[in-house]
Design an enzyme around this catalytic site. Structure first.
Site, PDB file in Angstrom:
ATOM      1  CB  CYS A  51      10.708 -24.377  61.371  1.00  0.00           C
ATOM      2  SG  CYS A  51       9.887 -23.267  62.254  1.00  0.00           S
ATOM      3  CG  LEU A  52       5.586 -22.838  58.224  1.00  0.00           C
ATOM      4  CD1 LEU A  52       4.124 -22.488  58.439  1.00  0.00           C
ATOM      5  CD2 LEU A  52       5.734 -22.970  56.607  1.00  0.00           C
ATOM      6  CG  HIS A 106       8.141 -27.590  65.508  1.00  0.00           C
ATOM      7  ND1 HIS A 106       9.203 -28.080  64.923  1.00  0.00           N
ATOM      8  CD2 HIS A 106       7.570 -26.631  65.144  1.00  0.00           C
ATOM      9  CE1 HIS A 106       9.447 -26.977  64.084  1.00  0.00           C
ATOM     10  NE2 HIS A 106       8.460 -26.129  64.095  1.00  0.00           N
ATOM     11  CD  GLU A 107       3.935 -25.792  65.469  1.00  0.00           C
ATOM     12  OE1 GLU A 107       4.088 -24.680  65.683  1.00  0.00           O
ATOM     13  OE2 GLU A 107       3.970 -26.139  64.486  1.00  0.00           O
ATOM     14  N   GLY A 162       1.498 -26.751  61.146  1.00  0.00           N
ATOM     15  CA  GLY A 162       1.197 -26.292  62.631  1.00  0.00           C
ATOM     16  C   GLY A 162       1.740 -24.927  62.477  1.00  0.00           C
ATOM     17  CD  GLN A 215       6.076 -21.102  63.731  1.00  0.00           C
ATOM     18  OE1 GLN A 215       4.975 -21.541  63.967  1.00  0.00           O
ATOM     19  NE2 GLN A 215       6.845 -21.179  62.740  1.00  0.00           N
ATOM     20  CG  HIS A 220       7.622 -22.352  67.274  1.00  0.00           C
ATOM     21  ND1 HIS A 220       8.595 -21.774  66.663  1.00  0.00           N
ATOM     22  CD2 HIS A 220       7.275 -23.218  66.407  1.00  0.00           C
ATOM     23  CE1 HIS A 220       8.982 -22.034  65.594  1.00  0.00           C
ATOM     24  NE2 HIS A 220       8.266 -23.068  65.391  1.00  0.00           N
TER      25      HIS A 220
HETATM   26  O1  GNR Z   1       4.995 -27.435  58.414  1.00  0.00           O
HETATM   27  C1  GNR Z   1       5.695 -27.817  59.312  1.00  0.00           C
HETATM   28  N1  GNR Z   1       6.218 -29.227  59.056  1.00  0.00           N
HETATM   29  C2  GNR Z   1       6.959 -29.913  60.077  1.00  0.00           C
HETATM   30  C3  GNR Z   1       7.569 -30.932  59.850  1.00  0.00           C
HETATM   31  C4  GNR Z   1       8.177 -31.944  60.920  1.00  0.00           C
HETATM   32  C5  GNR Z   1       8.229 -31.243  62.170  1.00  0.00           C
HETATM   33  C6  GNR Z   1       7.456 -30.254  62.486  1.00  0.00           C
HETATM   34  C7  GNR Z   1       6.784 -29.446  61.604  1.00  0.00           C
HETATM   35  S1  GNR Z   1       6.194 -27.859  61.900  1.00  0.00           S
HETATM   36  C8  GNR Z   1       6.082 -27.046  60.588  1.00  0.00           C
HETATM   37  C9  GNR Z   1       5.350 -25.864  60.703  1.00  0.00           C
HETATM   38  C10 GNR Z   1       5.934 -25.007  61.656  1.00  0.00           C
HETATM   39  O2  GNR Z   1       7.143 -24.275  61.432  1.00  0.00           O
HETATM   40  N2  GNR Z   1       5.564 -25.009  62.942  1.00  0.00           N
HETATM   41  O3  GNR Z   1       5.760 -24.204  63.925  1.00  0.00           O
HETATM   42 NI    NI Z   2       8.057 -24.167  63.477  1.00  0.00          NI
END
Ligand code: GNR
Ligand code: NI
Length: 173
Positions: free
Chosen positions: A92-93, A134-135, A46, A51, A138
């Site tokens: 998270c990236l 999670h997104e 995601g 980001q 952000h």
């Molecule tokens: O790539 C991603 N993997 C992930 C793994 C577990 C819970 C959430 C994520 S999201 C993350 C990509 C990202 O940072 N999205 O904001």
């Molecule tokens: Ni993230």
């Protein structure tokens, strides 16, 4: 299409609250396509606009094994359908290299607009539910490290700051 730069914790721009999208037009779709390309290149499941330093409420997700099912959510609204906590190891990236257990409601409903600006509704469980929450965090300036202990968060912050200093030095050497 072009790749976008992903901001990394503790960059203060990751703390901005994204604004509602007013119009879904070609320029917005181009940014979304670039986000999808950037998500695939970074091997993420995601990516939220925040980001990539775009402070609009939109995100892209692909939780498919084959990496061929990109989903777009514009102005997403989450409703919890089942508050039972689901614990998942999150990464998270924007916090590269760190993984921590986070608990979130296990079943949610998302109301959003698609790439044509049409409203749709989708239910999510499992990894999709984790990822959407999670997104959307952000877009509100929130990161998964906000759910862990202050000590762990400080350690991650120091390590990433050190990495960022070293990269800067290497680039100017
Ligand atoms: O790539 C991603 N993997 C992930 C793994 C577990 C819970 C959430 C994520 S999201 C993350 C990509 C990202 O940072 N999205 O904001
Ligand atoms: Ni993230």
């Amino acid at each position: 299409m072009s790749l976008l730069t992903i901001l990394e914790f503790p960059d203060p721009r990751l703390r901005k609250k994204a604004a509602l999208v007013q119009t879904v037009d070609d320029a917005l779709r181009e940014t979304l396509d670039n986000m999808i390309e950037t998500m695939y290149e970074a091997e993420g499941i995601g990516l939220a606009a925040t980001q990539v330093d775009v402070h609009k409420r939109m995100l892209v997700i692909d939780v498919s094994e084959e990496r061929n099912n990109p989903q777009i959510f514009i102005n997403p609204e989450i409703t919890v359908l089942d508050p039972e906590p689901l614990g998942h190891e999150e990464g998270c990236l924007s916090v590269p290299g760190f993984y921590e257990l986070v608990s979130r409601p296990c079943k949610v409903k998302i109301n959003a607009l698609d790439r044509d600006g049409e409203a749709f509704e989708q239910e999510a469980e499992g990894i999709l539910a984790v990822c959407i929450q999670h997104e959307v965090d952000h877009l509100d300036g929130k990161l998964f490290v906000d759910y862990i202990s202050t000590l762990k968060r400080q350690r991650i912050k120091s390590k990433l700051e050190k990495e960022h200093r070293q990269h800067k030095t290497a680039a100017s050497a």
